[in-house]
Design a protein around this motif. Structure first.
Motif, mmCIF file in Angstrom:
data_model
loop_
_atom_site.group_PDB
_atom_site.id
_atom_site.type_symbol
_atom_site.label_atom_id
_atom_site.label_comp_id
_atom_site.label_asym_id
_atom_site.label_seq_id
_atom_site.Cartn_x
_atom_site.Cartn_y
_atom_site.Cartn_z
ATOM 1 N N ASN A 116 -4.915 13.298 2.323
ATOM 2 C CA ASN A 116 -5.324 12.605 3.014
ATOM 3 C C ASN A 116 -6.380 11.443 2.488
ATOM 4 N N VAL A 117 -7.465 11.950 1.867
ATOM 5 C CA VAL A 117 -8.418 11.027 1.500
ATOM 6 C C VAL A 117 -7.850 10.150 0.390
ATOM 7 N N ALA A 118 -6.915 10.699 -0.383
ATOM 8 C CA ALA A 118 -6.159 9.690 -1.362
ATOM 9 C C ALA A 118 -5.554 8.419 -0.626
ATOM 10 N N ALA A 119 -4.954 8.999 0.280
ATOM 11 C CA ALA A 119 -4.150 7.896 1.021
ATOM 12 C C ALA A 119 -5.043 6.891 1.655
ATOM 13 N N ILE A 158 0.929 -1.070 -0.115
ATOM 14 C CA ILE A 158 -0.076 -0.171 0.005
ATOM 15 C C ILE A 158 0.910 1.181 0.255
ATOM 16 N N GLN A 159 2.056 1.203 0.795
ATOM 17 C CA GLN A 159 2.750 2.297 1.034
ATOM 18 C C GLN A 159 3.490 2.594 -0.323
ATOM 19 N N LYS A 160 3.834 1.594 -1.194
ATOM 20 C CA LYS A 160 4.465 1.772 -2.554
ATOM 21 C C LYS A 160 3.532 2.631 -3.423
ATOM 22 N N SER A 161 2.003 2.300 -3.297
ATOM 23 C CA SER A 161 1.164 2.996 -4.262
ATOM 24 C C SER A 161 0.840 4.206 -3.545
ATOM 25 N N LEU A 162 1.639 4.667 -2.539
ATOM 26 C CA LEU A 162 1.179 5.908 -1.877
ATOM 27 C C LEU A 162 2.597 6.936 -1.955
ATOM 28 N N GLU A 163 3.884 5.997 -2.219
ATOM 29 C CA GLU A 163 4.972 6.686 -2.029
ATOM 30 C C GLU A 163 5.135 8.089 -2.825
ATOM 31 N N HIS A 164 4.537 8.105 -4.180
ATOM 32 C CA HIS A 164 4.416 9.236 -4.720
ATOM 33 C C HIS A 164 3.687 10.465 -4.178
ATOM 34 N N LEU A 165 3.064 10.179 -3.243
ATOM 35 C CA LEU A 165 2.276 11.217 -2.433
ATOM 36 C C LEU A 165 3.040 11.527 -1.106
ATOM 37 N N GLY A 166 4.242 11.137 -1.215
ATOM 38 C CA GLY A 166 5.274 11.559 -0.001
ATOM 39 C C GLY A 166 4.873 10.525 1.091
ATOM 40 N N VAL A 167 4.338 9.385 0.967
ATOM 41 C CA VAL A 167 4.151 8.413 2.134
ATOM 42 C C VAL A 167 5.299 7.338 2.208
ATOM 43 N N GLU A 168 6.005 7.676 3.482
ATOM 44 C CA GLU A 168 6.951 6.550 3.654
ATOM 45 C C GLU A 168 6.516 5.430 4.448
#
Lengths: 477, 477
Positions: free
Chosen positions: B449-452, B385-395
């Motif tokens: 936030n909602v995207a994540a 999941i984090q990999k699918s959020l990494e471009h949004l700045g999520v580690e």
């Protein structure tokens, strides 16, 4: 912070493995545009390395707190100023008293009754009349701007509570204040003319915090005086969001300020007699009163601090001006420049001896420009002051000035004016709110003010010119 | 602003005489670390271009305002949530009620009597006992930090008003809260043990505005309950400046809150039944109650908005999760996670079906990390999941989580937890103050936030793993 990062980067490139502290020390001092005189160099060194204005502002805001015009606290502040001026070594330290119309705040609440019951943060504007003790409840008539209210037909608002919104533009020179302030000055008058029962305005300010901004208003054109209060920006936003849903909004408003008759106020004055031209007075000062919500740090403890600090710095530098420097802490500025008018009246015989006047009353942000109403050869001389301040970021601005709010009555009576313009980009975030407190004063920025003021006062007092030779005709700024 | 300037500079160099708007448009979209599935791409497009959470947060803060636990406003918020959850298309929308100890705010004033008479801005902490209606007046005993009070001998503070100061450290993850909060949690107990009559603390917060921060406290060790209030940061500064002058300071304190007996609260719950594994519940939510001073925007209208917005986005994307997604708007979080404990108790039979739980309750700043308590193969799946959020700045952050305050009782009962960590650098500027209002919500940040959240919920609901296979032993975060 950004500037620091860049300095660090450049520093790192130049300095190899030296410590950050060392790198920062290498930052070159700004180079003056002209060679500074020994005296000016000394003045600026003392001011920039000192905490003169900072400490004086700390003292008045901490030991007195709020200083509403006519209040016992304003009286305590006069005693404080007499002591401070005496400690500065000024001569003939005195209070020139006058009476002001007393007005004190009462209860202040605003509640939305329908459609979404909730409390809003409100404060009465200075001079507002009161609602009955039990408050009034009515439907809101919404005007997005003051101009919308002005354009509304006569009548039609009978018994309603008028809500005037409208944003204030943020600007370094405070240019947004005049336009935004119309609703504070004239909102009650225009609403009363149209039959309204009361007014609430969006605060005149540039912040988004839940502090209402107070400030003086007055009724004109013999209208029936109706109560007027200011909502904080978030509360005005809230009310607008509700109104935009299209439903009728009913508000309960309770504002119970009181007119309490004449109260004593006064100006505190001290002189530093000039060695060669004692009859030529350079008047500097700030105002001692504040609104009652905050502790009057940026408005105008800082102005008192900066101008008293100016005297301190010149004394510390071992200097003796040729002209007389007069320090004034004006009373009752906030409720209509009453101290300023009293000063002009009480000193009218000697106004001809006032050769230059200036007030600091726009916070404690850095000085970025010098303006003056002086013309002719003396103007060239004053422009030299700016050259000695250029390395501190001070430009010369064309045009004229009235010298600051409390200088207006003097300037109107022909006293030449000079002003150091301060960066007020954040000034109206705090102005007339509970949040105008000492923690908002930046030590370095206020020291830069003192460096600029002390340079200005010293050079102006020494210049071999006649400031009144060619009085400027176009009054006002 | 700095980032923007750099983009503009680079853009200008590349783009010649094109307009700034055009230059900004050229900024490349961030590239995902992995190829996003069609569903996730759609979810993120809808969320990032929408105002789902923003609008829901606007609705609850505007139409209800403050939502103190047990109050009629909290009850109105439950009705609001039932309506909202029903509009979202959730099934079995219900309120699970429970009682809470009622506490309501009274008068709250603090005045320095000597040496410098002035008013301070104070608010009672939740759960505080009251002073007599006429207030109490006493000498201040000053403790620069809570640790100084802890180190003080038994006795010696008889009849005094204890003032506990101490700064809170600003941090993206809120790490400063725990240490700073000791004085709020334990200040009254420790002062009471030593004979004090009342306590004032410097607010637990990171701002410099004149807003006191409230928050729950409770008395321990059977001490005599003494009143406790929080001063705003500028007022605490003021008091410390006065104390540092070395004079005895006398304070008059009036706090008249009341315990009003049991009041109704409740959790609002709605389900989106899974198509393949309806008995595996992924629980998400925020808390519906707020403190009474602000309108509960960052704490925690935003959390309700983000999690309800997550459902909206998934529905708009035309998706149907395999597992059941349960949305909960918890009641009475602020006064001790009472809604969370009630939920765990009232749903204890089905807790084994709760396979994952998460709360959003740290404002509306951008999500910067994903943490989970899940171990083993399922942890690897969640890491995707984090990999699918990494471009949004999520580690991905190592370690564990309890999933958010209201998830703690579930996590303690073995429910696996997951959490999206938000940037809370400014959260404690607003937390528990009147200034926690809707204008503080950033439209783009809350959309991120909602995207994540929608990505997380969708991917977690689809993954072919057993989240409970290897429960993590080390509870707490």
């Amino acid at each position: 912070m950004r500037k620091l990062s860049i300095i660090l980067l450049v520093g790192t490139a130049l300095a190899g493995c030296q410590s950050p502290e060392h790198i920062l020390e290498q930052q070159p001092e700004p180079v003056p545009a002209v060679a500074l005189s020994t005296e000016v160099q000394k003045i600026q060194d003392i001011a920039l390395n000192g905490t003169h204005a900072y400490d004086i502002t700390e003292s008045v805001t901490t030991e007195i707190g709020q200083r509403l015009a006519g209040s016992p606290e304003e009286a305590a502040a006069r005693d404080w100023a007499v002591k401070k001026f005496t400690e500065l070594g000024l001569s003939n330290v005195r209070i020139e008293t006058f009476d002001v119309p007393g007005w004190i705040r009462g209860e202040e609440t605003a509640e939305i009754i329908t459609p979404y019951p909730q409390s809003l943060h409100i404060t009465a504007l200075g001079g507002s009349s009161a609602t009955p003790d039990a408050g009034i409840e009515s439907e809101i008539a919404y005007f997005p701007t003051f101009e919308d209210l002005e354009a509304a037909p006569a009548g039609g608002l009978e018994g309603k509570i008028v809500f005037i919104s409208g944003l204030m533009k943020k600007a370094h020179d405070g240019a947004g204040y005049g336009p935004a302030n119309k609703k504070r000055q004239l909102g009650a008058t225009e609403a009363s003319k149209r039959g309204a029962a009361a007014v609430v305005i969006r605060s005149v300010g540039t912040d988004s915090h839940r502090f209402p901004h107070t400030g003086q208003m007055r009724y004109r054109d013999n209208v029936k005086p109706i109560p007027i209060g200011a909502l904080s920006a978030p509360d005005a936003d809230q009310l607008e969001r509700i109104l935009k849903r299209g439903e009728t909004v009913r508000l309960k408003l309770t504002l119970t300020p009181k007119d309490v008759g004449p109260l004593p106020s006064g100006n505190v004055i001290g002189d530093w007699i000039g060695s060669e031209k004692p009859d030529e007075i350079i008047l500097i000062g700030g105002h001692l009163d504040s609104w009652d919500l905050g502790t009057g740090a940026v408005d105008d403890g800082a102005g008192v601090g900066i101008t008293a600090g100016t005297i301190q710095v010149l004394k510390e530098a071992g200097l003796q001006p040729k002209r007389t420097i007069r320090l004034v802490a004006f009373g009752a500025e906030e409720i209509g420049l009453l101290g300023a008018f009293a000063y002009a009246e009480q000193n009218k015989e000697s106004l001809k001896n006032h050769v230059l006047a200036s007030e600091s009353d726009f916070g404690a942000g850095k000085v970025y420009a010098l303006r003056t109403s002086v013309q002719g050869a003396a103007r060239d001389e004053l422009q030299k002051i700016q050259k000695s301040l250029e390395h501190l970021g001070v430009e010369f601005e064309a045009g004229t000035t009235s010298g600051g709010p409390d200088i207006i009555p003097l300037h109107q009576n022909g006293v030449p004016a000079i002003r150091l313009q301060q960066d007020g980009i954040d000034y109206f975030d705090l102005h007339h709110t509970p949040d105008d407190t000492f923690d908002k004063i930046d030590k370095d920025e206020i020291a830069q003010n003192v460096a600029a003021w002390a340079t200005m006062v010293w050079m102006a007092s020494e210049a071999e010119v006649d400031y009144r030779e060619k009085p400027e005709e176009n009054v006002g700024e």
